[in-house]
Structure formats: C-alpha cells, structure tokens
Motif scaffolding. Structure first.
Motif, PDB file in Angstrom:
ATOM      1  N   CYS A 433      10.113 -59.037  18.955  1.00 21.97           N
ATOM      2  CA  CYS A 433       9.182 -58.407  17.876  1.00 21.97           C
ATOM      3  C   CYS A 433       7.908 -59.294  17.407  1.00 21.97           C
ATOM      4  CB  CYS A 433      10.106 -58.193  16.609  1.00 21.97           C
ATOM      5  SG  CYS A 433       8.933 -57.525  15.102  1.00 21.97           S
ATOM      6  N   GLY A 451      12.327 -52.112  12.945  1.00 20.83           N
ATOM      7  CA  GLY A 451      11.637 -51.437  13.809  1.00 20.83           C
ATOM      8  C   GLY A 451      10.190 -52.327  13.827  1.00 20.83           C
ATOM      9  N   VAL A 457      12.746 -50.425  18.581  1.00 22.86           N
ATOM     10  CA  VAL A 457      13.784 -50.555  17.596  1.00 22.86           C
ATOM     11  C   VAL A 457      15.003 -51.048  18.048  1.00 22.86           C
ATOM     12  CG1 VAL A 457      15.141 -49.174  15.657  1.00 22.86           C
ATOM     13  CG2 VAL A 457      12.964 -48.437  16.471  1.00 22.86           C
ATOM     14  N   ALA A 484       6.733 -48.192  14.768  1.00 21.61           N
ATOM     15  CA  ALA A 484       7.955 -47.350  14.206  1.00 21.61           C
ATOM     16  C   ALA A 484       7.917 -47.765  12.730  1.00 21.61           C
ATOM     17  CB  ALA A 484       9.211 -47.980  14.868  1.00 21.61           C
ATOM     18  N   LEU A 487      12.551 -45.507   9.533  1.00 22.97           N
ATOM     19  CA  LEU A 487      13.827 -45.338  10.156  1.00 22.97           C
ATOM     20  C   LEU A 487      14.818 -45.102   8.804  1.00 22.97           C
ATOM     21  CD1 LEU A 487      13.982 -48.958  11.692  1.00 22.97           C
ATOM     22  CD2 LEU A 487      13.716 -46.906  12.859  1.00 22.97           C
ATOM     23  N   MET A 498      13.957 -42.132  13.891  1.00 20.25           N
ATOM     24  CA  MET A 498      12.943 -43.262  13.971  1.00 20.25           C
ATOM     25  C   MET A 498      11.548 -42.386  14.052  1.00 20.25           C
ATOM     26  SD  MET A 498      14.098 -44.983  17.478  1.00 20.25           S
ATOM     27  CE  MET A 498      13.979 -44.200  18.955  1.00 20.25           C
ATOM     28  N   SER A 500       7.019 -42.642  13.977  1.00 17.60           N
ATOM     29  CA  SER A 500       5.922 -43.185  14.007  1.00 17.60           C
ATOM     30  C   SER A 500       4.781 -42.535  13.353  1.00 17.60           C
ATOM     31  CB  SER A 500       5.221 -43.792  15.125  1.00 17.60           C
ATOM     32  OG  SER A 500       3.961 -44.633  15.131  1.00 17.60           O
TER      33      SER A 500
END
Length: 564
Positions: A433, A451, A457, A484, A487, A498, A500
């Motif tokens: 991440c 996310g 994710v 993302a 969630l 999930m 966006s």
C-alpha cells in the motif's frame, strides 16, 4: 303186562314205523351223569379262582401306579428344565402329564380346541412380558410425525373480505373471499409494514419454536431420510461462487430523487427502512418493499449539505455531519426533534465530518485533523479522550464487539487501538500500500479488508493483524483500477462490496469463502451505477444498495437470502 325194572323210567311206550323207541340207552345215561358231575365241580371251584384274580390284579395295579408315579416324576423334572415354548409344544402333541384318559380322549377327538387353548395360554403369558415394550413402541409411534398428509383432507376456512373491518386489506376485487391462512399472512404483512419489522418478543418465540423443532428433527433424522426417495445429496445453504442471483428493484429513493450527489445510504438496524442523505441538505427515510418503496419522511437541514449520516445502534437517532461545519445534528426519530450539537468541551476541531458509531452504541468516534481520533459518549455527547497516529487518518472502523478500533493511515499503516485504555496494541504496514483509503471489518470478526489508492484491496485474518507486525494477506484483490474508497462486508460475511468513486461502474462484489469476484455484477454494456459514493447491505443481506452521484439509491434484491 310187562313188569317194571327198578331204576328205570316208566311211561307209555310209543312205537313209530321206521323209528326206534325214545328211551335212552345205557351208555348215553352214563355220559350225561359224568357231564353233570364235572359242571358241579366247576361251579364249586369258580368262587376261589375269582378271589385270586382280584388279589393278583390289585398287586399288579399297585406296581403299575408306582411305576407311573416314578415316570411322571422324571417327566416333570425334565419339563422343569425345558423352555416354555418346548413345554407348550409337548403338551399340544402328547397332552399334559396329570390329565386322565377322558381328557386325553377329549383331546384326540377335538384337537382344534386344544390348539386354541395352548395358543391363548402362550399369548397370555407373553402379554405381560411384552406390555411395557408395546407401550414404549406406541408412545414412540404416536410422537413421530406422519409420513404424508393429504392437504385435501384438511378443510379450509373461508373468510369474507367484504366486511368493513377487512376491506382495506383487499388487494383486488377478486379477493372477496380468502382462506384463513392467507388472511393471517396478510395481517402479519400489515403489522410489519406499520412497525417496520418483526417485534423482539415474536422473534424470541420463533427462536424457541425453531429450537424445539430442531430437537425433534434430530430424533427423526433417520426416519426422514428413509421416507425420501431419490438422491440423498442436497443443495448447500452457503452462498455459491461465480454467479450471484440478484434482481434490479425500483430505486430506494424513487419517490424523492435528489438532484445532486448522494453521500449516504444505510439500512435501519432493525426496521425495514433505508435512509438516504446528500449534498442537497435532505435526509429521507423510505420503507423497503422492493416494489414501490414508499417515502416515510424527509427532513431538510437548511444550510447544511450532509457529508455523512448514520443510524444509532438502537435505531432511534440519526447523526449527520456537514461538509464544512463544526456543527452536527442529532435527529430524534422517536420524539421527532432535531437537536443541534454546537460545541463539545474538549473537542478542539474546526470541522467535524468523518465519524463512526460503535456497535454497542456507547461511543461516537470522530476523525480529526493531524492524526487525532476523539471518543464521545453517545448518551451525553461528552468528550472522553483522544488517540493519535503518525500521519493523516484515511479511515477507521470498530470491531463488532466494540472493544477495538482499526485505523488506516494515509501513509499505508494500520493501527489497532484498545477502546478502554485508548492505547495502541499493534501496528503493521498494509502490504504493497502506498496510500491507505478505506478499511472494513467483517461481522464475525474474522477478516479485515484494507483498501489503497491503487485499487488493491488486501484481505487479512484479524488474528494475524493482532499478533504480527507484517502480516501476509489471504488475498490481494486487484479488480479495481482506481482508488478503493468504499468497503463493506455483508452481515453473513459471505460478500465483500468494494467500490471507487473515481470511475463509473467501479463496483465489485467478492465471494469471501473463495475470495473470487462475482462475474455478473455490475452488468456489462449497461451503465447504471455511475460513481458510487456509499454502499450498504440490509440487516439479513436480502437487499444491497448503492448511492451514486446522480442522486439515486440503486436497490438490488439478493435472491439467495430470504429475509430482509
């Protein structure tokens, strides 16, 4: 005249021609005398011979009786050692030991009567021994369910729906008469539509009945299996992977569509109600039936574009925050009052926007600036304390028991806090991440989903998140190509939604047991969702809703789940 001789019989002499005289001869008289003497002697001897025979007969009878007694004693001793069935058979064929000749003769003359007597005696002997077993069998048979019931045998009671108390329950003119069972279901539907859901006391009784039925079904599982024909393998109750059976319903807010972006959609925790809120300052409540979704109420908060709104855990209040305001509102649904909260002592924040409600309804968690997290009591709206992370807060979430808080930072780190002590108990880096954007925890406390800005994710087990500083995800879901931002786990922890808000139609539903994406959602070549800003599942996963930037709350019926 002729002279008579002494010793001879006298009488006239008769002469016949060609015959001799009837007078006996001398030799014949001597023979007659000797026969007479022998008969006399025999008559004198007969009484003596009869007495001897009687005496000999008595002696012989006594000897025979002694022999017969000894034989009977030996036979009785042998019979005592033999089972009852064998003794009954011998009595049937040879007769009883102590019966006389008359009984034996009667037995031979009427054998059928003897057979009936022996059989009845045996039945009477066995009746007492098997009475307890028969009673147990009868009780078990009476307690078991019938293998098949003919529905036509049960008389259905017809109810007249034209009565003035039942006219409002008629859905069409054809329903002038309905069955009693259908009327009962109609009354239940009317009660649930008025109250919003099944009351707790009814749910408790239903659970008790279900428990009793489960206990009975365990005892009769073998019998039920033998009553069925065909395959013994049945379809599993778990959600299948691959294709998700669902249906598009009328928009949840169809009666009050918004002209601007919706920022919130959430189902009521207990009632069959959904809430929507958006930039247009409107907070609306709708009843969810999947057909018309009638509006219950709408509230306009003047000069207050809503950034986020949430139900309290008891469902009696709604908390709403604005885009650029320190003020937030509390709407008391039971009292119908809107309560503004202008200032909380100890809370030094210029803007209050992002917040979470603890699952136990005790605290309100406010995400502030500079990495601060603030705890506020839900009951008195008092400040409790603060926690701080290194960096900026991207998202936070309570565990289902309300004892811990997970915070995902913009720097890609995850902090785990203990609510009581307000101390960090673990800290780890979300693998791969670069910038954290969202976080969610499953209802069964088994999974944690993180996310990122790249659209990846990561799904972890909560045990690894609590113990390890560098946990490995179970699966890195790479089905989103943009950040993302949302969630959400469904209540049964079988689906992870999930989404966006950076790209149209960027919503995916993940099958959690297999960690694969359902291929039929969203529908290809048919634009419906646009930019998804918020998502939520109904309390029992029967419905799924997505709020978009077009002011619509899309509603889907998940057919796998039977309840709301």
């Amino acid at each position: 005249m002729p002279s008579r001789l002494p010793g001879h019989a006298t009488g006239p002499l008769v002469f016949a021609s060609g015959q001799e005289s009837g007078r006996p001869r001398r030799g014949e008289s001597m023979e007659a005398k000797s026969r007479g003497r022998r008969e006399a002697s025999l008559k004198r001897k007969r009484p003596r011979a009869g007495k001897g025979r009687r005496r000999a007969g008595e002696e012989e009878g006594e000897a025979a009786a002694a022999t017969e007694g000894a034989r009977r004693a030996r036979h009785l001793a042998l019979l005592a050692e033999k089972p009852a069935a064998e003794r009954g058979l011998e009595e049937l064929v040879f007769g009883a030991v102590d019966e006389g000749g008359g009984d034996l003769l009667r037995r031979l003359q009427n054998p059928s009567a003897q057979i009936d007597d022996v059989v009845s005696d045996n039945i009477l002997e066995q009746e007492s021994d098997g009475s307890e077993a028969e009673s147990e069998v009868e009780e078990s048979c009476s307690s078991k369910k019938p293998a098949w019931v003919d529905e036509d045998d049960e008389a259905e009671e017809i109810i007249d729906m034209t009565h003035r108390y039942r006219k409002n329950m008629m859905k069409s003119d054809a329903e002038k008469k309905v069955t009693k069972e259908k009327l009962q279901k109609r009354l239940q539907e009317q009660f649930q539509s008025a109250m919003g859901a099944t009351p707790s006391w009814a749910q408790r009784r239903m659970r008790e009945k279900t428990t009793t039925k489960e206990d009975d079904s365990e005892d009769e599982s073998d019998d039920d299996l033998l009553r069925k024909t065909g395959n013994f393998v049945t379809v599993s109750d778990s959600l299948p992977r691959g294709i998700l059976q669902m249906k598009n319903c009328l928009h949840a807010n169809n009666e009050c569509l918004s002209d601007t972006k919706l920022t919130t959609v959430q189902f009521h925790p207990s009632a069959q109600v959904v809430m929507t809120a958006g930039i247009d300052r409107m907070l609306s409540l709708f009843q969810v039936d999947g057909v018309t979704n009638p509006k219950i109420q709408s509230i306009c908060l003047e000069g207050f574009p809503i950034y986020k709104a949430r139900f309290s855990m008891d469902g009696e209040q709604v908390i709403a925050t604005s885009v650029h305001n320190k003020l937030f509102y509390i709407y008391d649904m039971m009292g119908g009052k809107i309560i503004p909260v202008n200032h909380i002592r100890g809370l030094e924040e210029k803007i209050v926007r992002r917040f979470e409600v603890s699952p136990d309804g005790t605290f309100l968690l406010v995400s502030g600036s500079s990495g601060y997290l603030h705890l506020i009591t839900m009951k008195t709206k008092e400040f409790v304390g603060s926690m701080k992370i290194n960096g900026r807060i991207a998202a936070s979430s309570f565990t289902p028991d309300g004892s811990k808080i997970y915070t995902h930072s913009a720097e890609g780190e995850v902090f785990v806090w203990d609510v009581k002590s307000r101390r960090c108990i673990n800290r780890f880096t979300d693998e791969g991440c670069l910038r954290g954007t969202s976080i969610a925890i499953s209802r069964n406390s088994q999974y944690v989903a993180c996310g990122s800005s790249s659209g990846v994710v990561n799904v972890y087990t909560q045990d690894d998140c609590l113990r390890e500083t560098s946990p490995k995800p179970l699966k890195a879901l790479m089905n989103l190509v943009t950040s993302a931002t949302s969630l959400s786990f469904n209540p049964t922890t079988e689906i992870l939604a999930m989404a966006s808000n950076k790209l149209d139609e960027a919503v995916k539903l993940v099958h959690i047991p297999s960690l694969t994406v359902f291929s039929n959602f969203p529908v290809f070549r048919r634009k419906q969702i646009y930019l998804a800003s918020s998502m939520d599942f109904s309390p029992r996963s029967g419905y799924f809703s997505v709020a978009n930037n077009k002011g619509k709350a899309l509603l889907y019926r998940l057919k796998h789940y039977t309840d709301f």
